[in-house]
Design a protein around this motif. Sequence first.
Motif, PDB file in Angstrom:
ATOM      1  N   ILE A 154     128.879  81.909  90.615  1.00  0.00           N
ATOM      2  CA  ILE A 154     128.031  80.651  92.162  1.00  0.00           C
ATOM      3  C   ILE A 154     128.980  80.317  92.959  1.00  0.00           C
ATOM      4  CG2 ILE A 154     127.018  78.599  91.259  1.00  0.00           C
ATOM      5  CD1 ILE A 154     125.525  81.318  90.407  1.00  0.00           C
ATOM      6  N   ASN A 155     130.311  80.510  92.589  1.00  0.00           N
ATOM      7  CA  ASN A 155     130.854  80.027  93.955  1.00  0.00           C
ATOM      8  C   ASN A 155     131.323  81.158  95.140  1.00  0.00           C
ATOM      9  OD1 ASN A 155     133.142  78.129  95.189  1.00  0.00           O
ATOM     10  ND2 ASN A 155     134.579  80.808  94.567  1.00  0.00           N
ATOM     11  N   SER A 156     130.598  82.043  94.392  1.00  0.00           N
ATOM     12  CA  SER A 156     130.113  83.509  95.933  1.00  0.00           C
ATOM     13  C   SER A 156     129.188  83.240  96.449  1.00  0.00           C
ATOM     14  CB  SER A 156     130.627  84.806  94.845  1.00  0.00           C
ATOM     15  OG  SER A 156     131.458  84.706  94.069  1.00  0.00           O
ATOM     16  N   PHE A 157     127.935  82.677  96.027  1.00  0.00           N
ATOM     17  CA  PHE A 157     126.336  82.879  96.162  1.00  0.00           C
ATOM     18  C   PHE A 157     126.124  81.668  96.924  1.00  0.00           C
ATOM     19  CE2 PHE A 157     125.648  85.272  92.346  1.00  0.00           C
ATOM     20  CZ  PHE A 157     125.163  86.098  93.208  1.00  0.00           C
ATOM     21  N   PHE A 158     127.122  80.426  97.471  1.00  0.00           N
ATOM     22  CA  PHE A 158     126.659  79.224  98.276  1.00  0.00           C
ATOM     23  C   PHE A 158     128.122  79.038  98.868  1.00  0.00           C
ATOM     24  CE2 PHE A 158     124.345  78.321  94.033  1.00  0.00           C
ATOM     25  CZ  PHE A 158     123.157  77.707  94.532  1.00  0.00           C
TER      26      PHE A 158
END
Length: 460
Positions: A154-158
């Motif tokens: 999720i860190n990569s998505f936002f």
Amino acid sequence: MTAPSTAPAPSRGGRWIEDWDPENEAFWQEKGEKVARRNLFFSVLSEHIGFSIWTLWSVMVLFMGPEYGLTPADKFFIVSMATLVGAVVRVPYTFAVARFGGRNWTIIAASLLLVPTIAAFVVMKPGTSFNTFLVCAMLAGVGGGNFASSMTNINSFFPLRKKGWALGLNAGGGNIGVPVVQLVGLAVIGAAGGPRVLLGIYIPLIVIAAVLGALYMDNISSVKNDTGAAKEAVKDAHTWIMSFLYIGTFGSFIGYSFAFGLVLQTQFGRTPLQSAYVTFIGPLLGSLIRPVGGWLADRFGGAKITLWNFVGMAAATGVIVIASMQKSLPLFTTAFIVLFVLTGLGNGSTYKMIPGIFQAKAVAKGLTGEEAAAYGRRLSGASMGLIGAVGALGGLGINLAFRQSFLSVGSGTGAFVSFLAFYAACFVVTWAVYLRRPATAEAPATATTETKAQLSYAEV
């Protein structure tokens, strides 16, 4: 421990996203936010089930009466081993996202949860050896790894400006798996059901989580394992400082989640049903408040929220010590629930500090714009898995401290005194490293790189 690659990736079709640029406002508004939120939702679902399986034995031990032949120390050791494995597997789970893809690893990680659940279903009966129960609890530790892979994904998505909210929601939704499994356990105990009923409920839920991940999640092609960033993160003092602080927040949350029911049973003579009525409340409130901790950190600064949160945790622990010495169950329970809430708030604020710290380091190095953002993403992604793993080891320390305290003095008072001292140390470290402004702040033009960094850290 991942970083976006600048090299074009070959098209793999299916659920692979080839171009992902969340920092680009136009891209984010046009399609990025919708895709990120969809992946966040199903990531939370899988992580939620993972947390439930990881903490499954906090409920199992409530079912294990005298006929199982286990002492309170045996039970604390069983849940300690589940905590230990859950912490250790977080490191390889962090690397797995880039190796297999966020969607693909979510499917694998969810499917692996069937192993400890089915194993517990088979052996959960009187007459089973202590070592067998121990092995099954250790297998359940794989559920703890889901947190690391989910957070890295999720860190990569936002984009950076949304990470506090997104990571807080992702972690909070996963954390809720702890009180949910305890609530389901309460319902099963209340209905005079056995532990296999509880396990039978979770087996199909695991399958559903894996299937939904396969249908609705995505892999990002540009996310790669960055061994250089991993080595740099390991050498960076802030990785270990934040690990220490995360022991105080998340380590406390997971450790107390495993131990709360056992403490009520052992110290206050509560029955399994009486314990189950109370056990879920603290983890539930602590999980729900975690996104608020991330939001407050986005608004006021993670270091400030973390600092005062440790003050509150120390105060609540002091009340618990008094209640424990006076054998006041109402005061003990109330203060313990307040402590749970504060651990959740601190979970959100400490995790928000991580990307801010490495962004501050980028500024101190003279980087600007996208170059600074890329550096911050690389180092924060690389450090998150390690910080999460070390932080989770705090849960092991808490349960071992309770075990020793009950063996030595017959209550948990000694353990709580040690926790109080630890929270005081966390307060001092947070203030000294991230909020104390040096005297050279009045002359920033002549300040050293480290001084500039320290000034920036005060804003994380």
